[in-house]
Design a protein around this motif. Structure first.
Motif, PDB file in Angstrom:
ATOM      1  N   LEU A 106       0.829  -1.207   0.000  1.00 12.53           N
ATOM      2  CA  LEU A 106       0.000   0.000   0.000  1.00 12.53           C
ATOM      3  C   LEU A 106       0.866   1.260   0.000  1.00 12.53           C
ATOM      4  N   PRO A 107       0.382   2.318  -0.689  1.00 12.23           N
ATOM      5  CA  PRO A 107      -0.972   2.530  -1.214  1.00 12.23           C
ATOM      6  C   PRO A 107      -1.262   1.882  -2.575  1.00 12.23           C
ATOM      7  N   ALA A 108      -0.329   1.154  -3.144  1.00 10.86           N
ATOM      8  CA  ALA A 108      -0.594   0.483  -4.410  1.00 10.86           C
ATOM      9  C   ALA A 108      -1.594  -0.651  -4.209  1.00 10.86           C
ATOM     10  N   TYR A 109      -2.505  -0.787  -5.145  1.00 12.66           N
ATOM     11  CA  TYR A 109      -3.477  -1.882  -5.194  1.00 12.66           C
ATOM     12  C   TYR A 109      -4.410  -1.916  -3.991  1.00 12.66           C
ATOM     13  N   ARG A 110      -4.953  -0.740  -3.679  1.00 12.89           N
ATOM     14  CA  ARG A 110      -6.076  -0.727  -2.753  1.00 12.89           C
ATOM     15  C   ARG A 110      -7.288  -1.325  -3.465  1.00 12.89           C
ATOM     16  N   GLU A 138      -0.059   9.307   0.245  1.00 10.50           N
ATOM     17  CA  GLU A 138      -1.126   9.461  -0.747  1.00 10.50           C
ATOM     18  C   GLU A 138      -0.506   9.574  -2.134  1.00 10.50           C
ATOM     19  N   ASN A 139      -0.892   8.689  -3.011  1.00 10.73           N
ATOM     20  CA  ASN A 139      -0.360   8.658  -4.367  1.00 10.73           C
ATOM     21  C   ASN A 139      -1.510   8.457  -5.352  1.00 10.73           C
ATOM     22  N   PRO A 140      -2.043   9.535  -5.931  1.00  5.35           N
ATOM     23  CA  PRO A 140      -3.177   9.405  -6.848  1.00  5.35           C
ATOM     24  C   PRO A 140      -2.870   8.521  -8.052  1.00  5.35           C
TER      25      PRO A 140
END
Length: 414
Positions: free
Chosen positions: A186-190, A273-275
């Motif tokens: 995370l935050p990848a692949y929420r 936080e990474n949009p």
């Protein structure tokens, strides 16, 4: 003595490959056969247990929610760590009616079966899947009723539970006593399908996080991270491979986090936080639709490794038939030069006796090998048996050996 956890742990873990998939709804015997199959991985995913820490809190009373084999493997690790809990209560989804008009009751729930085998109390959430089903759910004892102050010894843990907990449940536990085991970095692949999307995206590395569950309005899978482990993904890994090693890693990581909490050494860090971070939405029937004109054989094979346990990939089986055909265990056919000469366009297919498979032309002049198929409303067949049953009028050319043409079906979401 373990050093203070002033920062999160990031340790790479490698995955050996396996050759078969395992159903989500496997019964206990099959679950344990897979567990022994992966016993050799233990040294690869071992996370040290620090039994010499001095606890400053009493062992926990754990409410554990899950439903499938990922949650089973996490529970096994948690159950073995009996220094971290004094009570361990399992909650899963209720038995479901299947078959025509609900004529049969399926009881092969992996977590239910494992919980009973471990002599743990097993409870069920109310039936139904609506967002309000859990709002009035009364937690099993010893957990408090609404209005009671949350005890420090009570903790709720979810692992592949498949449902978002409402505030009425979360508020019965302190914020740092609401944990989720999530199989991604995370935050990848929420989202609901991180393992599948990691494989679809050809990632070389993934991981597991133990995170704090927050209210839904604050974000899904967006809570503070209490621990994280990295997992390397070798070429050719399938969903079952990655699910099992992620669960074992996640279970060991969870136990380590709980020991830190009991010793007063646990720390958390807010997620960055990474949009632009990739998401992991549910896999749907639309994801299973094959378009041979735009997809290469490698892309189709990768999709099979990622989610064929969930939904089977489906083209339409010929120009003149409306029945769909599921493709099982596809691989890339390497020696394709001679085959391409027999297949005039993407989506055309012939049966090759030398490899006992259907060979299908795909995008970029690649060829897919399919050893088994399942036609709509029929049983799973070897490719040879299905091929021998294709009527001459369904072939592009006459006779019993002419190629067939697969089309992209116009499937709609249920």
């Amino acid at each position: 003595m373990r050093p203070p956890t002033s920062s999160l742990r990031f340790r790479p873990v490698s995955i050996p490959l396996s050759g078969s998939l395992c159903s989500f709804t496997s019964c206990l015997n099959h679950h344990y056969s897979r567990r022994h199959r992966y016993a050799s991985w233990n040294s690869a995913v071992e996370i040290r247990a620090y039994h010499n820490q001095t606890p400053v809190h009493d062992p926990l009373k754990i409410l554990y929610l899950g439903r499938d084999e990922f949650s089973c493997l996490v529970l096994e690790e948690l159950h073995k760590a009996q220094d971290v809990w004094q009570e361990l209560v399992v909650v899963t989804t209720p038995d479901a009616k299947v078959g025509r008009r609900g004529s049969k009751l399926t009881v092969c729930d992996a977590l239910k079966t494992l919980g009973q085998h471990l002599s743990l109390p097993v409870h069920f959430v109310p039936p139904g899947k609506g967002k309000d089903v859990l709002k009035t759910w009364q937690l099993p004892p010893p957990f408090p009723e609404p209005g009671s102050a949350p005890p420090l010894s009570h903790i709720i843990i979810t692992a592949s539970f498949g449902r978002i907990l409402p505030n009425s449940v979360l508020n019965l536990f302190l914020p740092n006593r609401r944990l989720n085991v999530h199989p991604s970095l995370l935050p990848a692949y929420r989202g609901a399908a991180p393992i599948q999307h990691v494989l679809l995206d050809e990632q070389k590395e993934t991981g597991v996080c133990v995170i704090e569950m927050m209210e839904r309005v604050k974000g899904i899978d967006a809570g503070a991270i209490w621990g994280q482990e990295r997992v390397a993904i070798p070429e050719g890994a399938d969903y079952a491979d990655l699910r099992d090693v992620s669960a074992q890693t996640g279970g060991k990581l969870l136990v380590s986090v709980l020991r830190d909490m009991l010793s007063g050494r646990a720390t958390s860090q807010p997620q960055a936080e990474n949009p632009a971070a990739p998401r992991a939405p549910l896999i749907t029937t639309a994801d299973a639709v094959i378009d041979f004109e735009t997809m290469t054989a490698e892309q189709i094979t990768r999709r099979s490794r990622a989610f064929s346990h969930q939904v089977s990939q489906t083209p339409r089986n010929s120009l003149k038939s409306e029945r769909t055909l599921q493709l099982h265990s596809p691989t890339v056919h390497v020696d394709s030069t001679d085959v391409l000469a027999q297949l005039p366009a993407p989506g055309t297919a012939v049966y090759d006796r030398t490899v006992n498979s259907l060979l299908v032309r795909c995008a970029s002049d690649t060829v897919l090998s399919v050893p088994q198929v399942k036609q709509q409303d029929r049983t799973l067949l070897k490719a040879k048996d299905w091929w021998n049953g294709v009527r001459p009028e369904l072939r592009l050319t006459g006779g019993d050996e002419g190629p067939v043409q697969f089309l992209r079906p116009a499937l709609t979401e249920p």
